[in-house]
Design an enzyme around this catalytic site. Structure first.
Site, PDB file in Angstrom:
ATOM      1  NE  ARG A  16      -3.630  -0.837   1.291  1.00 46.64           N
ATOM      2  CZ  ARG A  16      -4.334  -1.000   2.411  1.00 46.64           C
ATOM      3  NH1 ARG A  16      -4.681   0.039   3.130  1.00 46.64           N
ATOM      4  NH2 ARG A  16      -4.674  -2.201   2.790  1.00 46.64           N
ATOM      5  CB  SER A 104      -8.322  -0.964   1.376  1.00 46.71           C
ATOM      6  OG  SER A 104      -9.155  -1.445   2.399  1.00 46.71           O
ATOM      7  CG  HIS A 105      -9.607   1.635   4.991  1.00 49.78           C
ATOM      8  ND1 HIS A 105      -9.056   0.378   4.908  1.00 49.78           N
ATOM      9  CD2 HIS A 105      -8.880   2.297   5.928  1.00 49.78           C
ATOM     10  CE1 HIS A 105      -8.044   0.294   5.765  1.00 49.78           C
ATOM     11  NE2 HIS A 105      -7.919   1.445   6.394  1.00 49.78           N
ATOM     12  CE  LYS A 114      -7.245  -5.001   1.068  1.00 51.50           C
ATOM     13  NZ  LYS A 114      -8.647  -4.839   1.531  1.00 51.50           N
ATOM     14  CG  ASP A 237     -13.981  -1.075   2.578  1.00 46.81           C
ATOM     15  OD1 ASP A 237     -14.665  -1.855   1.884  1.00 46.81           O
ATOM     16  OD2 ASP A 237     -12.831  -1.353   2.964  1.00 46.81           O
ATOM     17  CG  ASP A 239     -11.314  -3.175  -0.645  1.00 47.38           C
ATOM     18  OD1 ASP A 239     -11.776  -2.574   0.343  1.00 47.38           O
ATOM     19  OD2 ASP A 239     -10.463  -4.077  -0.556  1.00 47.38           O
ATOM     20  CG  ASP A 241     -12.128  -5.433   2.362  1.00 46.45           C
ATOM     21  OD1 ASP A 241     -12.424  -4.285   2.746  1.00 46.45           O
ATOM     22  OD2 ASP A 241     -10.954  -5.788   2.121  1.00 46.45           O
ATOM     23  NE  ARG A 242     -12.555  -0.933   6.539  1.00 46.41           N
ATOM     24  CZ  ARG A 242     -11.818  -0.119   7.289  1.00 46.41           C
ATOM     25  NH1 ARG A 242     -10.955  -0.620   8.132  1.00 46.41           N
ATOM     26  NH2 ARG A 242     -11.936   1.178   7.189  1.00 46.41           N
ATOM     27  CG  HIS A 324     -11.863  -6.244   7.420  1.00 44.50           C
ATOM     28  ND1 HIS A 324     -11.668  -6.520   6.084  1.00 44.50           N
ATOM     29  CD2 HIS A 324     -11.177  -5.107   7.659  1.00 44.50           C
ATOM     30  CE1 HIS A 324     -10.895  -5.594   5.541  1.00 44.50           C
ATOM     31  NE2 HIS A 324     -10.588  -4.711   6.480  1.00 44.50           N
TER      32      HIS A 324
END
Length: 459
Positions: A16, A104-105, A114, A237, A239, A241-242, A324
């Site tokens: 990242r 991501s976030h 990832k 979020d 992507d 996943d949250r 998550h």
């Protein structure tokens, strides 16, 4: 040919960084070359690749694919997708690994990668190994082929498989992230009445940043639920996943609270099973697991570390404060906010109560959100280690699963270093505001002893 990564981009469970500063197309090529080398050494030949809605994602995805094919593996491209879609593709297609290009976030200027190998997260030392490979240039060589696959419809169909929830009036906020197309298709199949906002994928995130762990980012969802008198609202979020949630009164239901609602049906299906929660999670959650006959397992924060803990314990369910939520048992073991939404609807239905009533019934504890404040990447772990050393010398009741979780007569507090940002994080929980203030004073005293002043203190 060799390559040097910016070391700050190599995180514990993903890669990242700020695009153009710590991360760029040359890094994506090197990641592809290194990943291809390790896949081939393990006897693999195919990798699936997806990317999120960030402005830099298509360029990084193209560079990644060129690196993978130059390393001699075939690539299946699924295009614009969420991380759970990539995980689903890796689990169900005939591939040996997968990489999702995603920030991501994190803020819009960030992006990252990832990775999954053989249905397990590729993280920790394996990520550092990519840097070692790049520095030596000892990559495999070849000419892989590229094909495409459209997995969206199959994935949404899998989300709905065996759905046994009720019909509710729900608001959905995808925050202009990659979850938009998934949720638009999902609500067509769900019973009830659904109102989706900010479903257009836009890497500028023009409405609010897609991070449901920040309560300010849930303001639009709260307004939607109130204006249309909805049963509850769900947010995602960047992507997918949250998950975040608000009840019918607009109260935020945090990730550990969502997990506490999911625990009852999970333990009904898997009596006595272990349930994994991260060190940031409420003591009320661990107590709830015990109350329902389950075995609470406290694990380190981080999606790769949580998946590892679930695989190790055989847990059917796990989750983090950050939203998550991980599903094994009859699912694939990865974190999936879309599937979490479906399972939450089912859990509410099975409870026979509204989500608002379930929220009302939760223990009356007072807690901080996840309080994050900047400390340099090189220094953040040093500070945590110094605090741990003092706590142990003082004989404190401390759990060292991930940072320091300290239990006192007032409740508990946690100090840990973020694995994704140059931040320290603090969380505390107590029976009332006075006890919470006492806990935070303890944290601040420990930080001050290490020369750190916590910013962004709640008033």
């Amino acid at each position: 040919m060799t390559h040097q990564f910016d070391p700050t981009s190599l995180r514990e469970y993903d890669i990242r960084g700020i695009v153009g500063t710590a991360l760029g197309p040359a890094d994506a090529v090197a990641i592809g070359r290194g990943f291809a080398t390790r896949i081939r050494e393990a006897g693999g030949t195919r990798v699936v690749v997806g990317y999120d809605g960030r402005l830099s994602s298509p360029e990084l995805e193209a560079a990644l694919v060129s690196g993978l094919t130059a390393g001699g593996v075939d690539v299946v491209r699924i295009g614009l997708s969420t991380s759970p879609m990539l995980y689903y593709a890796e689990a169900t297609l005939e591939v040996d690994g997968g990489i999702q290009v995603t920030g991501s976030h994190n803020p819009p200027e960030y992006n990252g990668f990832k990775m999954v190998h053989a249905h397990a997260p590729f993280f920790g030392d394996a990520i550092q190994d990519l840097a070692t490979l790049a520095a030596s240039g000892a990559w495999s060589e070849g000419a892989g082929e590229v094909t495409t696959a459209d997995v969206l419809d199959a994935y949404v169909g899998r989300l709905m498989a065996g759905f046994a929830g009720g019909a509710y009036r729900i608001g959905w906020d995808t925050g202009n992230g990659a979850a938009g197309p998934v949720i638009e298709k999902l609500v067509e199949l769900l019973p009830g009445e659904h109102h989706v906002i900010f479903a257009d994928v836009d890497g500028n995130f023009p409405n609010h940043h897609p991070d449901p762990t920040e309560e300010a980012n849930l303001a639009d969802l709260k307004r939607l639920v109130a204006a249309k008198n909805l049963d509850f609202g769900l947010a995602f979020d960047g992507d997918g996943d949250r998950i975040g949630a608000v009840d019918g009164r607009g109260r935020v239901i945090w990730g550990d609270q969502i997990l506490s609602i999911l625990v009852e049906p999970a333990l009904r299906d898997h009596p006595g099973a272990p349930i994994v929660a991260d060190v940031k999670s409420s003591q009320a959650l661990f107590d709830r697991i015990v109350e329902l006959g389950g075995e609470p397992v406290m694990a380190a924060t981080g999606h790769s570390l949580m998946k590892q803990a679930m695989a190790r314990t055989g847990a059917p369910l796990g989750g983090e404060l950050s939203g998550h939520l991980f599903f094994a048992g009859d699912y694939y073991g990865f974190d999936d906010a879309h599937y979490a939404a479906v399972r939450l609807i089912r859990a509410v239905h099975l409870s026979g109560r509204s989500l608002t009533a379930l929220c009302d019934a939760m223990p009356a504890l007072v807690a901080t959100p996840d309080l994050r404040f900047p400390v340099g990447d090189a220094r953040k772990f040093v500070v945590v280690d110094a605090v741990i050393a003092r706590l142990e010398a003082e004989g404190a009741d401390v759990i060292l699963t991930d940072g320091a979780r300290v239990t006192t007569a007032d409740g508990w507090w946690l100090l840990r270093a973020s694995n994704t940002q140059a931040m320290l994080t603090v969380r505390a929980e107590a029976k009332d505001q006075a006890a919470l203030a006492a806990l935070l004073a303890e944290v601040d005293a420990q930080l001050a002893a290490s020369g750190v002043i916590r910013t962004g203190r709640p008033t």
